[in-house]
Design a protein around this motif. Sequence first.
Motif, PDB file in Angstrom:
ATOM      1  N   LEU A  40      -4.575 -39.882  10.633  1.00  0.00           N
ATOM      2  CA  LEU A  40      -5.870 -39.300  10.306  1.00  0.00           C
ATOM      3  C   LEU A  40      -5.837 -38.736   8.891  1.00  0.00           C
ATOM      4  N   LEU A  41      -6.980 -38.762   8.207  1.00  0.00           N
ATOM      5  CA  LEU A  41      -7.067 -38.153   6.886  1.00  0.00           C
ATOM      6  C   LEU A  41      -7.261 -36.655   7.037  1.00  0.00           C
ATOM      7  N   ASP A  42      -6.429 -35.886   6.338  1.00  0.00           N
ATOM      8  CA  ASP A  42      -6.566 -34.435   6.393  1.00  0.00           C
ATOM      9  C   ASP A  42      -5.935 -33.844   5.143  1.00  0.00           C
ATOM     10  N   GLY A  43      -6.237 -32.564   4.890  1.00  0.00           N
ATOM     11  CA  GLY A  43      -5.701 -31.910   3.705  1.00  0.00           C
ATOM     12  C   GLY A  43      -5.862 -30.411   3.789  1.00  0.00           C
ATOM     13  N   ASN A  44      -5.564 -29.733   2.696  1.00  0.00           N
ATOM     14  CA  ASN A  44      -5.670 -28.288   2.622  1.00  0.00           C
ATOM     15  C   ASN A  44      -7.125 -27.855   2.835  1.00  0.00           C
ATOM     16  N   GLU A  45      -7.341 -26.941   3.784  1.00  0.00           N
ATOM     17  CA  GLU A  45      -8.704 -26.550   4.163  1.00  0.00           C
ATOM     18  C   GLU A  45      -9.478 -25.956   2.992  1.00  0.00           C
ATOM     19  N   LYS A  46      -8.823 -25.139   2.177  1.00  0.00           N
ATOM     20  CA  LYS A  46      -9.506 -24.495   1.056  1.00  0.00           C
ATOM     21  C   LYS A  46      -9.934 -25.524   0.016  1.00  0.00           C
ATOM     22  N   ILE A  47      -9.042 -26.472  -0.274  1.00  0.00           N
ATOM     23  CA  ILE A  47      -9.361 -27.514  -1.254  1.00  0.00           C
ATOM     24  C   ILE A  47     -10.504 -28.383  -0.745  1.00  0.00           C
ATOM     25  N   LEU A  48     -10.469 -28.741   0.538  1.00  0.00           N
ATOM     26  CA  LEU A  48     -11.526 -29.565   1.112  1.00  0.00           C
ATOM     27  C   LEU A  48     -12.869 -28.831   1.077  1.00  0.00           C
ATOM     28  N   ALA A  49     -12.843 -27.536   1.401  1.00  0.00           N
ATOM     29  CA  ALA A  49     -14.077 -26.746   1.399  1.00  0.00           C
ATOM     30  C   ALA A  49     -14.657 -26.639  -0.015  1.00  0.00           C
ATOM     31  N   ASN A  50     -13.794 -26.421  -1.004  1.00  0.00           N
ATOM     32  CA  ASN A  50     -14.257 -26.333  -2.393  1.00  0.00           C
ATOM     33  C   ASN A  50     -14.839 -27.667  -2.871  1.00  0.00           C
ATOM     34  N   THR A  51     -14.255 -28.748  -2.387  1.00  0.00           N
ATOM     35  CA  THR A  51     -14.756 -30.073  -2.770  1.00  0.00           C
ATOM     36  C   THR A  51     -16.139 -30.318  -2.194  1.00  0.00           C
ATOM     37  N   VAL A  52     -16.338 -29.915  -0.953  1.00  0.00           N
ATOM     38  CA  VAL A  52     -17.653 -30.056  -0.328  1.00  0.00           C
ATOM     39  C   VAL A  52     -18.695 -29.264  -1.123  1.00  0.00           C
ATOM     40  N   GLU A  53     -18.320 -28.082  -1.584  1.00  0.00           N
ATOM     41  CA  GLU A  53     -19.242 -27.258  -2.374  1.00  0.00           C
ATOM     42  C   GLU A  53     -19.638 -27.959  -3.677  1.00  0.00           C
ATOM     43  N   ARG A  54     -18.714 -28.710  -4.248  1.00  0.00           N
ATOM     44  CA  ARG A  54     -19.016 -29.448  -5.480  1.00  0.00           C
ATOM     45  C   ARG A  54     -19.948 -30.629  -5.213  1.00  0.00           C
ATOM     46  N   ILE A  55     -19.894 -31.167  -4.003  1.00  0.00           N
ATOM     47  CA  ILE A  55     -20.699 -32.341  -3.666  1.00  0.00           C
ATOM     48  C   ILE A  55     -22.135 -31.964  -3.308  1.00  0.00           C
ATOM     49  N   LEU A  56     -22.316 -30.807  -2.694  1.00  0.00           N
ATOM     50  CA  LEU A  56     -23.646 -30.413  -2.199  1.00  0.00           C
ATOM     51  C   LEU A  56     -24.742 -30.429  -3.276  1.00  0.00           C
ATOM     52  N   PRO A  57     -24.488 -29.982  -4.507  1.00  0.00           N
ATOM     53  CA  PRO A  57     -25.545 -30.052  -5.529  1.00  0.00           C
ATOM     54  C   PRO A  57     -25.979 -31.486  -5.853  1.00  0.00           C
ATOM     55  N   CYS A  58     -25.090 -32.442  -5.620  1.00  0.00           N
ATOM     56  CA  CYS A  58     -25.458 -33.847  -5.840  1.00  0.00           C
ATOM     57  C   CYS A  58     -26.514 -34.282  -4.828  1.00  0.00           C
ATOM     58  N   ILE A  59     -26.464 -33.681  -3.645  1.00  0.00           N
ATOM     59  CA  ILE A  59     -27.414 -34.007  -2.584  1.00  0.00           C
ATOM     60  C   ILE A  59     -28.690 -33.182  -2.731  1.00  0.00           C
ATOM     61  N   CYS A  60     -28.523 -31.882  -2.948  1.00  0.00           N
ATOM     62  CA  CYS A  60     -29.677 -30.969  -2.958  1.00  0.00           C
ATOM     63  C   CYS A  60     -30.439 -30.970  -4.282  1.00  0.00           C
ATOM     64  N   ASP A  61     -29.706 -31.082  -5.402  1.00  0.00           N
ATOM     65  CA  ASP A  61     -30.323 -30.943  -6.726  1.00  0.00           C
ATOM     66  C   ASP A  61     -30.319 -32.230  -7.542  1.00  0.00           C
ATOM     67  N   GLY A  62     -29.764 -33.312  -6.979  1.00  0.00           N
ATOM     68  CA  GLY A  62     -29.752 -34.582  -7.691  1.00  0.00           C
ATOM     69  C   GLY A  62     -28.795 -34.636  -8.872  1.00  0.00           C
ATOM     70  N   ARG A  63     -27.772 -33.798  -8.857  1.00  0.00           N
ATOM     71  CA  ARG A  63     -26.798 -33.821  -9.943  1.00  0.00           C
ATOM     72  C   ARG A  63     -25.933 -35.081  -9.858  1.00  0.00           C
ATOM     73  N   LYS A  64     -25.320 -35.453 -10.958  1.00  0.00           N
ATOM     74  CA  LYS A  64     -24.473 -36.633 -10.984  1.00  0.00           C
ATOM     75  C   LYS A  64     -23.187 -36.385 -10.199  1.00  0.00           C
ATOM     76  N   ILE A  65     -22.695 -37.445  -9.572  1.00  0.00           N
ATOM     77  CA  ILE A  65     -21.453 -37.346  -8.809  1.00  0.00           C
ATOM     78  C   ILE A  65     -20.301 -37.028  -9.769  1.00  0.00           C
ATOM     79  N   PRO A  66     -19.420 -36.078  -9.451  1.00  0.00           N
ATOM     80  CA  PRO A  66     -18.309 -35.740 -10.350  1.00  0.00           C
ATOM     81  C   PRO A  66     -17.403 -36.950 -10.613  1.00  0.00           C
ATOM     82  N   ARG A  67     -17.162 -37.229 -11.883  1.00  0.00           N
ATOM     83  CA  ARG A  67     -16.356 -38.393 -12.256  1.00  0.00           C
ATOM     84  C   ARG A  67     -14.948 -38.340 -11.667  1.00  0.00           C
ATOM     85  N   ASP A  68     -14.344 -37.159 -11.684  1.00  0.00           N
ATOM     86  CA  ASP A  68     -12.953 -37.052 -11.236  1.00  0.00           C
ATOM     87  C   ASP A  68     -12.807 -37.427  -9.765  1.00  0.00           C
TER      88      ASP A  68
END
Length: 246
Positions: A40-68
């Motif tokens: 199964l895919l899994d990882g550090n909970e804090k890192i995963l949570a921070n990544t989700v926070e970076r993705i949400l503005p792409c959905i809610c505000d139409g920001r560009k997907i982070p290149r990295d």
Amino acid sequence: RTCAWNMTYRDKEKKTKFYVGAPAPFQIAKVVYGTDQDGLLDGNEKILANTVERILPCICDGRKIPRDMVMAAVTKAKFPQNYSKQALWQQVLSTACALYRKYLSDYKKEEWTMEVKETDDLDYNCGRLLAVADAIERWALYDKEGSIEDEDNSEESEKKKKNVRTTTAMRYYTRFCQKPCITWGEINRKLSIYKNQLGARGRFLYDLLGEISDKIDMVEFSEKRNLDGKFCLGFDSQRRKLIQDA
């Protein structure tokens, strides 16, 4: 719409289900920063949570997907040997395709669909080329009655797949991404054995291989190093089409 791809997930009964849509933010986070942990895919909970926070503005505000994130997912998809199950790597590949499609829309203003595209783009056609080579050998390796690979991931299908060794195309997948021309020479030489086994049943695949090869500039091909994310798009689109048409 611009991030949709053919995706998979495991239900409560651990059966693989298919759908067309954008990958969930948590799925993206696990692909980008997670690892294979007991299948199964899994990882550090804090890192995963921070990544989700970076993705949400792409959905809610139409920001560009982070290149990295996009480039990290594409890099992960180029190493199928890092995953214990084919289905797990397929999740990584599908997510990488979805993100790269979004990246091309956001940054390049290019529209790419899930359907096989007729184009002169080298990276994309290299993906198609490898998918056809994989199909030729895989079809030859399956049972001698002529049954062709299915992707239903049923228990019976999974048992059958375990009895079929990894194809040359998949064993050389990473090397092909890095040095496509040199690696293709090795893959192509070994295909003659499987073409003989398939015979006329594989005529469509041989013709398709020729059609894709005609779209590739040999000078550019010989000099190319490190294929980009369009390789993933071409590989997955072509492979799925071959499965659907089988």
